[in-house]
Design a protein around this motif. Structure first.
Motif, PDB file in Angstrom:
ATOM      1  N   ASN A   3       0.850  -1.200   0.000  1.00  0.00           N
ATOM      2  CA  ASN A   3       0.000   0.000   0.000  1.00  0.00           C
ATOM      3  C   ASN A   3       0.888   1.255   0.000  1.00  0.00           C
ATOM      4  O   ASN A   3       2.087   1.185   0.295  1.00  0.00           O
ATOM      5  CB  ASN A   3      -0.960  -0.002   1.197  1.00  0.00           C
ATOM      6  CG  ASN A   3      -0.244   0.071   2.538  1.00  0.00           C
ATOM      7  OD1 ASN A   3       0.568   0.971   2.770  1.00  0.00           O
ATOM      8  ND2 ASN A   3      -0.548  -0.869   3.434  1.00  0.00           N
ATOM      9  N   PRO A   4       0.320   2.429  -0.321  1.00  0.00           N
ATOM     10  CA  PRO A   4       1.125   3.650  -0.439  1.00  0.00           C
ATOM     11  C   PRO A   4       1.914   4.002   0.823  1.00  0.00           C
ATOM     12  O   PRO A   4       3.038   4.507   0.734  1.00  0.00           O
ATOM     13  CB  PRO A   4       0.080   4.729  -0.751  1.00  0.00           C
ATOM     14  CG  PRO A   4      -1.014   3.989  -1.452  1.00  0.00           C
ATOM     15  CD  PRO A   4      -1.078   2.648  -0.765  1.00  0.00           C
ATOM     16  N   ALA A   5       1.342   3.741   2.003  1.00  0.00           N
ATOM     17  CA  ALA A   5       2.051   4.078   3.245  1.00  0.00           C
ATOM     18  C   ALA A   5       3.313   3.233   3.403  1.00  0.00           C
ATOM     19  O   ALA A   5       4.387   3.750   3.742  1.00  0.00           O
ATOM     20  CB  ALA A   5       1.130   3.884   4.443  1.00  0.00           C
TER      21      ALA A   5
ATOM     22  N   TYR B 282       1.579   8.937   3.841  1.00  0.00           N
ATOM     23  CA  TYR B 282       0.501   8.843   4.826  1.00  0.00           C
ATOM     24  C   TYR B 282      -0.664   9.784   4.501  1.00  0.00           C
ATOM     25  O   TYR B 282      -1.829   9.451   4.727  1.00  0.00           O
ATOM     26  CB  TYR B 282       1.054   9.134   6.225  1.00  0.00           C
ATOM     27  CG  TYR B 282       1.738   7.937   6.834  1.00  0.00           C
ATOM     28  CD1 TYR B 282       1.004   6.851   7.318  1.00  0.00           C
ATOM     29  CD2 TYR B 282       3.130   7.860   6.892  1.00  0.00           C
ATOM     30  CE1 TYR B 282       1.637   5.729   7.849  1.00  0.00           C
ATOM     31  CE2 TYR B 282       3.771   6.741   7.425  1.00  0.00           C
ATOM     32  CZ  TYR B 282       3.012   5.688   7.907  1.00  0.00           C
ATOM     33  OH  TYR B 282       3.646   4.583   8.427  1.00  0.00           O
TER      34      TYR B 282
ATOM     35  N   HIS C  16      -2.603   8.102   1.770  1.00  0.00           N
ATOM     36  CA  HIS C  16      -3.315   6.939   2.318  1.00  0.00           C
ATOM     37  C   HIS C  16      -4.554   7.368   3.104  1.00  0.00           C
ATOM     38  O   HIS C  16      -5.588   6.697   3.064  1.00  0.00           O
ATOM     39  CB  HIS C  16      -2.371   6.141   3.220  1.00  0.00           C
ATOM     40  CG  HIS C  16      -2.940   4.837   3.707  1.00  0.00           C
ATOM     41  ND1 HIS C  16      -3.308   3.812   2.857  1.00  0.00           N
ATOM     42  CD2 HIS C  16      -3.216   4.397   4.964  1.00  0.00           C
ATOM     43  CE1 HIS C  16      -3.776   2.796   3.558  1.00  0.00           C
ATOM     44  NE2 HIS C  16      -3.736   3.124   4.850  1.00  0.00           N
TER      45      HIS C  16
END
Length: 414
Positions: free
Chosen positions: A48-50, A372, A375
């Motif tokens: 995931n992006p985080a 973050y 996200h």
């Protein structure tokens, strides 16, 4: 015919050409796999992006911790070519190891890559200054960046094609191959063509057995150096996460276009950086450093705003032209500003390393914070935050840092 007529001691054409090749091949090594790591982790391992932001920040944090000590090391070591050889070897091996241990080794490899990456900028800058001197530094730095950006275009094209047809592991293999070619180019630069004292910007009065250098404390309390470090931090806080986020946006909209889409983003920016870097090198003495840098910050601000308008892959690639303007200017002018501020101090590479630390702080914060934010609140919010940071950098430079060209006796080449 020599590119640097009028110097008392001219570097050989072999060394000048080898410096061209070094900048070309190290273009694919300096940033590791860079934004392609985000594509690799999302498309191949479904991160995931985080988590991607954390992985990308590891290299930035490692570079942050190593950059200033590496700058001091480059000042101290006479054989600067050896430092490049060691760093390129380490990065090539670590990138290859990622393909063998894709989940467990990524953070370790990113740490190794971060330390290695801290060597390249001050070492290349030192070799350049040691070869051509202050008089021709602007023109030669522009030429360095032209070959650097041309190398990135070639590397991005090869990486995109190889990743699309043969697998994302080729992102890492090509870094190792480029590192090997960079080592060969480094060894082709003749040792005697590099003036050790000139390479660290010592005062014009030289003694054979002693280098007279300013105290580190004096440099750390220099207001102009501190302000420029803050500006560099803001520039890269705004800039570093934009391309990885753009790549994730392309991947999210069309996963089959992931490798080629990221390659297109990189190539679009680099194609603009080539003429922008050349123009910046030729005009930095006549236009001044400040005016050019403010143009770069303006382009970065506009770029962040434009990303919020559409997630169409072709539009995102178009927006990358503004990346070419901003980074094309930064790559040349930042080196010249440091040379202006440190002329005669004997601490050129130390300060360049310190500015590199500021750059790494900004880049690490950018990837971590933007990851973050995206996200939690989405891509548009992330891009708006990054754009506002770029605008704040413009304000700081405009009001708090004067034109530094006047600090240098460097004449414009005729």
């Amino acid at each position: 015919m020599s590119l640097y007529l009028g110097e008392e001691k001219q570097p050989s054409q072999q060394s000048l050409r080898a410096l061209d090749y070094l900048n070309f091949f190290l273009a694919n090594v300096q940033a590791g796999v860079g934004p392609f790591l985000a594509t690799y982790l999302m498309a191949s391992h479904h991160w995931n992006p985080a988590d991607i932001g954390v992985a990308m920040s590891v290299m930035g944090i490692a570079t942050l911790l190593a950059q200033t000590p590496c700058g001091a090391l480059v000042d101290f070591v006479k054989e600067k070519r050896r430092l490049i050889v060691i760093a390129a070897t380490a990065m090539g091996l670590s990138c290859t190891a990622i393909t063998l241990f894709p989940n467990s080794f990524i953070n370790i490899a990113q740490g190794i890559n971060g330390v290695a990456a801290a060597i390249f900028p001050p070492a290349i800058a030192a070799i350049t200054l040691g070869m051509v001197g202050q008089k021709w530094l602007a023109v030669r730095t522009g030429r360095n960046m032209v070959f650097n950006h041309a190398g990135k275009v070639a590397a991005a094209a090869l990486t995109g094609i190889a990743g699309h047809f043969w697998g994302h592991e080729w992102f890492f293999y090509l870094v190792a191959i480029s590192g090997g070619a960079g080592i060969v180019a480094t060894l082709l630069i003749r040792k005697d063509d590099i003036d050790y004292l000139q390479a660290r910007a010592v005062a014009p009065i030289k003694t054979p057995d002693k280098v007279i250098a300013s105290s580190i404390r004096a440099l750390l309390t220099d207001r102009h150096i501190l302000v420029f470090a803050a500006i560099v931090t803001l520039f890269h806080f705004a800039n570093a996460a934009m391309l990885p986020l753009a790549g994730q946006l392309v991947t999210q909209s069309d996963k089959t276009f992931a490798s080629l889409g990221m390659a297109a983003c990189v190539i679009a920016a680099q194609m603009v950086m080539i003429p922008v870097a050349a123009l910046s090198g030729k005009s930095a003495n006549s236009w001044g450093r400040k005016r050019l840098f403010l143009i770069g910050l303006t382009a970065l601000t506009i770029r962040g705003l434009l990303y919020t308008l559409s997630d169409n892959p072709f539009f995102i690639v178009f927006v990358q032209f503004f990346d070419g303007i901003g980074q094309g200017i930064f790559g040349v002018v930042s080196v010249l500003v440091v040379a202006d501020l440190t002329q005669g101090t004997g601490r050129y590479n130390l300060v360049l390393g310190g500015i590199g630390t500021a750059k790494s702080i900004g880049a690490a914060l950018s990837n971590l914070v933007a990851g973050y934010i995206v996200h939690a609140w989405g891509f548009n919010t992330g891009f708006l935050v990054l754009s506002s940071i770029a605008a704040s950098g413009f304000v700081v430079y405009y009001w708090f840092l004067p034109e530094t060209k006047s600090f240098s006796d460097c004449p414009s080449p005729s």
